[in-house]
Scaffold this active site. Structure first.
Site, PDB file in Angstrom:
ATOM      1  NE  ARG A 124      10.144  11.626  -8.491  1.00 24.03           N
ATOM      2  CZ  ARG A 124      10.489  12.541  -9.391  1.00 24.03           C
ATOM      3  NH1 ARG A 124       9.830  12.616 -10.536  1.00 24.03           N
ATOM      4  NH2 ARG A 124      11.484  13.356  -9.162  1.00 24.03           N
ATOM      5  CD  GLU A 240      10.076 -10.532   5.836  1.00 22.50           C
ATOM      6  OE1 GLU A 240      10.127 -10.483   4.591  1.00 22.50           O
ATOM      7  OE2 GLU A 240      10.880 -11.133   6.548  1.00 22.50           O
ATOM      8  NE  ARG A 244       6.707 -11.228   1.731  1.00 20.70           N
ATOM      9  CZ  ARG A 244       6.533 -10.519   0.632  1.00 20.70           C
ATOM     10  NH1 ARG A 244       5.717  -9.492   0.614  1.00 20.70           N
ATOM     11  NH2 ARG A 244       7.171 -10.826  -0.472  1.00 20.70           N
ATOM     12  CG  ASN A 248      12.489 -15.328   6.252  1.00 19.82           C
ATOM     13  OD1 ASN A 248      12.605 -15.236   5.030  1.00 19.82           O
ATOM     14  ND2 ASN A 248      12.295 -14.287   7.030  1.00 19.82           N
TER      15      ASN A 248
HETATM   16  N1  LIG Z   1      11.728 -11.276  -4.689  1.00 18.31           N
HETATM   17  C1  LIG Z   1      11.561 -12.319  -3.916  1.00 18.31           C
HETATM   18  O1  LIG Z   1      10.600 -12.419  -3.140  1.00 18.31           O
HETATM   19  C2  LIG Z   1      12.565 -13.425  -3.995  1.00 18.31           C
HETATM   20  C3  LIG Z   1      12.274 -14.657  -3.396  1.00 18.31           C
HETATM   21  C4  LIG Z   1      13.192 -15.684  -3.541  1.00 18.31           C
HETATM   22  C5  LIG Z   1      14.353 -15.481  -4.275  1.00 18.31           C
HETATM   23  N2  LIG Z   1      14.598 -14.265  -4.843  1.00 18.31           N
HETATM   24  C6  LIG Z   1      15.802 -14.042  -5.649  1.00 18.31           C
HETATM   25  O2  LIG Z   1      15.750 -14.898  -6.776  1.00 18.31           O
HETATM   26  C7  LIG Z   1      17.081 -15.115  -7.243  1.00 18.31           C
HETATM   27  C8  LIG Z   1      17.237 -16.562  -7.622  1.00 18.31           C
HETATM   28  O3  LIG Z   1      16.316 -16.883  -8.644  1.00 18.31           O
HETATM   29  P1  LIG Z   1      16.629 -17.996  -9.737  1.00 18.31           P
HETATM   30  O4  LIG Z   1      17.130 -19.216  -9.056  1.00 18.31           O
HETATM   31  O5  LIG Z   1      15.448 -18.102 -10.598  1.00 18.31           O
HETATM   32  O6  LIG Z   1      17.909 -17.368 -10.468  1.00 18.31           O
HETATM   33  P2  LIG Z   1      18.232 -16.937 -11.984  1.00 18.31           P
HETATM   34  O7  LIG Z   1      17.304 -15.903 -12.444  1.00 18.31           O
HETATM   35  O8  LIG Z   1      19.669 -16.592 -12.001  1.00 18.31           O
HETATM   36  O9  LIG Z   1      18.011 -18.270 -12.814  1.00 18.31           O
HETATM   37  C9  LIG Z   1      18.820 -19.405 -12.574  1.00 18.31           C
HETATM   38  C10 LIG Z   1      19.499 -19.891 -13.860  1.00 18.31           C
HETATM   39  O10 LIG Z   1      18.534 -20.484 -14.722  1.00 18.31           O
HETATM   40  C11 LIG Z   1      18.622 -19.920 -16.040  1.00 18.31           C
HETATM   41  N3  LIG Z   1      17.289 -20.023 -16.614  1.00 18.31           N
HETATM   42  C12 LIG Z   1      16.182 -19.344 -16.248  1.00 18.31           C
HETATM   43  N4  LIG Z   1      15.096 -19.823 -16.858  1.00 18.31           N
HETATM   44  C13 LIG Z   1      15.518 -20.819 -17.677  1.00 18.31           C
HETATM   45  C14 LIG Z   1      14.848 -21.716 -18.544  1.00 18.31           C
HETATM   46  N5  LIG Z   1      13.520 -21.746 -18.646  1.00 18.31           N
HETATM   47  N6  LIG Z   1      15.607 -22.604 -19.223  1.00 18.31           N
HETATM   48  C15 LIG Z   1      16.951 -22.634 -19.062  1.00 18.31           C
HETATM   49  N7  LIG Z   1      17.624 -21.845 -18.228  1.00 18.31           N
HETATM   50  C16 LIG Z   1      16.920 -20.951 -17.533  1.00 18.31           C
HETATM   51  C17 LIG Z   1      19.149 -18.543 -15.812  1.00 18.31           C
HETATM   52  O11 LIG Z   1      19.765 -18.042 -16.962  1.00 18.31           O
HETATM   53  C18 LIG Z   1      20.140 -18.765 -14.682  1.00 18.31           C
HETATM   54  O12 LIG Z   1      21.348 -19.258 -15.190  1.00 18.31           O
HETATM   55  C19 LIG Z   1      17.991 -14.651  -6.139  1.00 18.31           C
HETATM   56  O13 LIG Z   1      18.631 -13.455  -6.522  1.00 18.31           O
HETATM   57  C20 LIG Z   1      17.078 -14.405  -4.954  1.00 18.31           C
HETATM   58  O14 LIG Z   1      17.532 -13.363  -4.114  1.00 18.31           O
HETATM   59  C21 LIG Z   1      13.716 -13.250  -4.718  1.00 18.31           C
END
Ligand SMILES: NC(=O)c1ccc[n+]([C@@H]2O[C@H](COP(=O)([O-])OP(=O)(O)OC[C@H]3O[C@@H](n4cnc5c(N)ncnc54)[C@H](O)[C@@H]3O)[C@@H](O)[C@H]2O)c1
Ligand SMILES: [Zn+2]
Length: 364
Positions: A124, A240, A244, A248
């Protein structure tokens, strides 16, 4: 000692610090001492990040007397599922995590979203720490407390608001990040300039070379500014209810483009295309001069981001996909449009034909 910057996210009893420190992972023992000392920790990370950075973190935890186990999932959005979240929780049980234990996300947005969701539901709710390692996660997903996973029916359809205890950003981790991922993060950085901070936008315009050459001093400054901006938006609207939604900007169109391309077009690139469509719509509806659109698009292009919608998509298809989006409330089209560089408005109920025409102008 490392130069360290700090941004406070003010959310009453859920307030926390974002620390930005070059070499922060090396110094993690000192930084995490108060939080992690003598606690049992589960490090959640992916198959790319684990070999690069887990060892440093494990050593730091051992130094402060914290016992750590890990959960490593194969890198990629495909694994951002409720099944993985359950698996994280099961690994937690097997590793002896209790209500006083800690989950640590070490990775990009996928990692942070899932580890945070697991922390929100494990017994939780237990504490968690974000150590974002992509530019996108440093400036966006690690701040604000949205956590979650995808369903076959769509992205981020399950989740929870769950704020971390601390966010530790080490810009040095960007040195191993593929250039395409850097560009995707830069799309979000440009977005902050467009929606909230004209000065940030100008700073980006004047320093494209530093951005492309991965000047870490400059990145530290930019990341801090983006975190301040997001922290302020989240402070004013944690769940949101209203404001917020300006985050978008470019995303209503971007999500539709991402979806229709079957995620072949990366999020950041789709958002860049989406910002281009939003600016085109703002010009067509007489809200802004063409000059704004040209300036925005010139910066995006300098940062190797697309301003033309690719992937052979029809404007009508994009419009229909937008109407399916979970954020398109009550079937009224809602878009975020620029007023000036540095401010936007939420606009409801635009005519379908006008929107489609603006999309058409951005299609190749
Ligand atoms: N929670 C939120 O408010 C919010 C906001 C925006 C996006 N998101 C989410 O974030 C996700 C996208 O995030 P992302 O682009 O970071 O994706 P990710 O976590 O998949 O990372 C992208 C790629 O980079 C690699 N990687 C990460 N750090 C690295 C490093 N330092 N060196 C080498 N490789 C590295 C990962 O292994 C992966 O292949 C989506 O699922 C999206 O929905 C969430
Ligand atoms: Zn985004």
């Amino acid at each position: 000692m490392t130069l360290m910057d700090n941004v406070r996210v003010q959310l009453e009893e859920r307030s926390y610090d974002i620390l930005i420190a070059q070499g922060g992972l090396q110094q993690a023992a000192g930084i995490l001492q108060n939080l992690a000392a003598s606690r049992r920790c589960l490090i959640v990370t992916d198959s790319n990040v684990q070999p690069l950075y887990e060892k440093q973190l494990k050593l730091a935890l051992a130094e402060v007397g914290a016992e750590s186990a890990n959960y490593v999932y194969p890198a990629g959005e495909e694994y951002k599922t409720p099944e993985t979240v359950i698996d994280i929780c099961r690994k937690g049980v097997r590793s002896g995590l209790d209500r006083k234990s800690l989950i640590i996300a070490l990775g990009g947005g996928v990692c942070g979203d899932m580890a945070g969701f697991a922390a929100a539901v494990y017994m939780r709710g237990i504490d968690f720490i974000q150590i974002p390692t992509t530019l996108l996660s440093m400036v966006d997903s690690s701040v604000g407390g949205k956590t979650g996973a995808d369903l076959p029916e769509g992205k981020n359809l399950v989740g929870a608001f769950w704020q971390p205890q601390i966010v530790l950003i080490d810009p040095e981790t960007l040195l191993t990040l593929p250039y395409g991922e850097i560009c995707c993060g830069l799309a979000e950085v440009v977005k902050y300039g467009m929606i909230l901070d004209g000065e940030l936008f100008s700073l980006l315009e004047q320093n494209c070379e530093k951005l492309k050459n991965l000047d870490l001093e400059f990145y530290s400054k930019i990341i801090k500014r983006c975190c301040e901006l997001k922290a302020e938006v989240v402070r004013r609207d944690e769940r949101e209810g209203g404001m917020r939604a300006i985050l978008n900007y470019g995303h209503t169109f971007g999500h539709a483009i991402e979806l229709l391309s079957n995620f072949e077009i990366a999020h950041g690139k789709a958002v860049s295309m989406g910002m281009s469509v939003a600016a085109s719509l703002a010009v067509d509806t007489g809200r802004v001069e063409k000059e704004l659109q040209l300036r925005q698009n010139a910066l995006l292009e300098k940062l190797d981001l697309p301003v033309k919608v690719s992937g052979d998509l029809e404007p009508e298809e994009i419009y229909n996909a937008m109407m399916q989006d979970k954020k398109t409330l009550g079937k009224i089209i809602r878009v975020v449009l620029p007023d000036t560089i540095g401010s936007v408005s939420i606009v409801d109920g635009l005519e379908k034909d006008v929107v489609i025409e603006a999309i058409r102008k951005c299609c190749e």
